[in-house]
Design a protein around this motif. Structure first.
Motif, mmCIF file in Angstrom:
data_model
loop_
_atom_site.group_PDB
_atom_site.id
_atom_site.type_symbol
_atom_site.label_atom_id
_atom_site.label_comp_id
_atom_site.label_asym_id
_atom_site.label_seq_id
_atom_site.Cartn_x
_atom_site.Cartn_y
_atom_site.Cartn_z
ATOM 1 N N LEU A 211 0.824 -1.211 0.000
ATOM 2 C CA LEU A 211 0.000 0.000 0.000
ATOM 3 C C LEU A 211 0.855 1.257 0.000
ATOM 4 N N ASN A 212 2.132 1.128 0.384
ATOM 5 C CA ASN A 212 3.038 2.282 0.411
ATOM 6 C C ASN A 212 3.822 2.440 -0.888
ATOM 7 N N THR A 213 3.409 1.707 -1.911
ATOM 8 C CA THR A 213 4.077 1.775 -3.216
ATOM 9 C C THR A 213 3.096 2.328 -4.252
ATOM 10 N N ARG A 214 3.539 2.380 -5.497
ATOM 11 C CA ARG A 214 2.669 2.824 -6.592
ATOM 12 C C ARG A 214 1.684 1.740 -7.020
ATOM 13 N N LEU A 215 1.822 0.550 -6.450
ATOM 14 C CA LEU A 215 1.025 -0.579 -6.919
ATOM 15 C C LEU A 215 -0.485 -0.342 -6.826
ATOM 16 N N PRO A 216 -1.047 0.141 -5.696
ATOM 17 C CA PRO A 216 -2.498 0.333 -5.642
ATOM 18 C C PRO A 216 -3.035 1.246 -6.742
ATOM 19 N N ALA A 217 -2.342 2.350 -7.028
ATOM 20 C CA ALA A 217 -2.804 3.270 -8.071
ATOM 21 C C ALA A 217 -2.764 2.608 -9.441
ATOM 22 N N LEU A 218 -1.710 1.839 -9.691
ATOM 23 C CA LEU A 218 -1.599 1.147 -10.971
ATOM 24 C C LEU A 218 -2.678 0.073 -11.113
ATOM 25 N N LEU A 219 -2.960 -0.636 -10.019
ATOM 26 C CA LEU A 219 -3.995 -1.666 -10.056
ATOM 27 C C LEU A 219 -5.374 -1.061 -10.270
ATOM 28 N N LYS A 220 -5.622 0.102 -9.685
ATOM 29 C CA LYS A 220 -6.915 0.771 -9.915
ATOM 30 C C LYS A 220 -7.077 1.123 -11.386
ATOM 31 N N GLU A 221 -6.017 1.637 -11.996
ATOM 32 C CA GLU A 221 -6.072 1.932 -13.429
ATOM 33 C C GLU A 221 -6.379 0.668 -14.231
ATOM 34 N N ALA A 222 -5.726 -0.428 -13.844
ATOM 35 C CA ALA A 222 -5.931 -1.690 -14.562
ATOM 36 C C ALA A 222 -7.368 -2.162 -14.428
ATOM 37 N N MET A 223 -7.926 -2.067 -13.224
ATOM 38 C CA MET A 223 -9.285 -2.558 -13.005
ATOM 39 C C MET A 223 -10.325 -1.662 -13.667
ATOM 40 N N ASP A 224 -9.963 -0.433 -13.950
ATOM 41 C CA ASP A 224 -10.878 0.469 -14.658
ATOM 42 C C ASP A 224 -10.804 0.296 -16.173
ATOM 43 N N HIS A 225 -9.815 -0.474 -16.640
ATOM 44 C CA HIS A 225 -9.614 -0.644 -18.081
ATOM 45 C C HIS A 225 -10.491 -1.796 -18.584
ATOM 46 N N PRO A 226 -11.315 -1.565 -19.592
ATOM 47 C CA PRO A 226 -12.248 -2.610 -20.042
ATOM 48 C C PRO A 226 -11.599 -3.809 -20.720
ATOM 49 N N GLU A 227 -10.330 -3.678 -21.114
ATOM 50 C CA GLU A 227 -9.671 -4.784 -21.820
ATOM 51 C C GLU A 227 -8.617 -5.476 -20.969
ATOM 52 N N VAL A 228 -8.690 -5.279 -19.664
ATOM 53 C CA VAL A 228 -7.735 -5.909 -18.752
ATOM 54 C C VAL A 228 -8.483 -6.844 -17.810
ATOM 55 N N VAL A 229 -7.970 -8.061 -17.673
ATOM 56 C CA VAL A 229 -8.456 -9.011 -16.664
ATOM 57 C C VAL A 229 -7.425 -9.053 -15.548
ATOM 58 N N VAL A 230 -7.873 -8.845 -14.321
ATOM 59 C CA VAL A 230 -6.979 -8.885 -13.164
ATOM 60 C C VAL A 230 -7.198 -10.204 -12.430
ATOM 61 N N ALA A 231 -6.110 -10.894 -12.127
ATOM 62 C CA ALA A 231 -6.185 -12.180 -11.425
ATOM 63 C C ALA A 231 -5.331 -12.122 -10.168
ATOM 64 N N GLY A 232 -5.832 -12.695 -9.087
ATOM 65 C CA GLY A 232 -5.084 -12.751 -7.837
ATOM 66 C C GLY A 232 -4.871 -14.180 -7.398
#
Length: 230
Positions: A110-131
């Motif tokens: 949470l103290n890195t750029r990762l959360p902001a980048l992941l939010k962008e990814a999840m808002d993108h209609p052509e990206v599938v996010v897997a955990g």
């Protein structure tokens, strides 16, 4: 399909290597229809895994607007409460302690750029996010999974639920542009399912045969009638 597998300090090696090998084999079996890359929020660098495990090299920066798949692993560390861990959990890129707890390692993202980048990814209609495993907890702690259906390691299901996620006790959960896996070995099953869904069942079956591994359980999807209580 291009797959970006994220590395962060303290990642669990199997959460990364299992999907990497499955997806890479899928690329070979499909004549190049799948490509795979290890990335980090900070860009190319050596990233140290948890519990004194090996380091892997991220060759690129996570690109949240690139169509395809983004895979987030969990962490490898001591099981315990963050309050039991030494230090304040802030840390610096490239350093982890073998005695740090999994909650601290996950929370440090949470103290890195990762959360902001992941939010962008999840808002993108052509990206599938897997955990994989604790990867869904990274997303949940960043406030990105409220109201979604997801799974994680069985020891983290209550934590997942507490963040407003509809936690599902299943090995793989398909919630559209979000696909999550449970415990660490579920990374194999999650990647095989993604191959089947995105590339085709014949490719997924060929990789299953190559790895002498058959997916376990039924992939949970919000389809069909709701089951009555037993």
């Amino acid at each position: 399909m291009h797959a970006q597998i994220i590395l962060f300090d303290g990642f669990d090696p199997l959460d990364v290597v299992a999907p990497y090998e499955v997806l890479t084999a899928g690329g070979t079996a499909s004549g190049g229809a799948v490509t795979v890359e290890l990335v980090s929020a900070e860009g190319p660098r050596e990233v140290v895994s948890g519990t004194g495990g090996p380091a892997l090299r991220a060759t690129g920066t996570l690109a949240p607007d690139r169509p395809g798949l983004i895979v987030i692993p969990g962490a490898s560390g001591r099981v315990g409460d963050p309050a039991d861990a030494p230090g304040d959990g802030a840390g610096t890129p490239g350093s982890t302690g073998a005695d740090e707890s999994i909650p601290v390692l996950l929370g440090r993202t949470l103290n890195t750029r990762l959360p902001a980048l992941l939010k962008e990814a999840m808002d993108h209609p052509e990206v599938v996010v897997a955990g994989v495993c604790g990867g869904s907890l990274v997303l949940a702690m960043a406030g990105l999974l409220a109201g979604r259906r997801a799974t994680t390691h069985h020891m983290g299901l209550d934590t997942l639920d507490a963040t407003g996620v509809h936690a599902v006790r299943a090995r793989v959960v398909d919630d559209g542009d979000l696909v999550t896996g449970a415990g660490v070995t579920s990374g194999l099953d999650l990647a095989l399912y993604l191959l089947e869904r995105e590339v085709g069942p014949r490719i997924a079956h060929a990789v299953e045969e190559l790895f002498a591994h058959e997916r376990r359980g039924t992939v949970w999807r919000a389809e069909g009638p709701e089951p009555a209580p037993f």
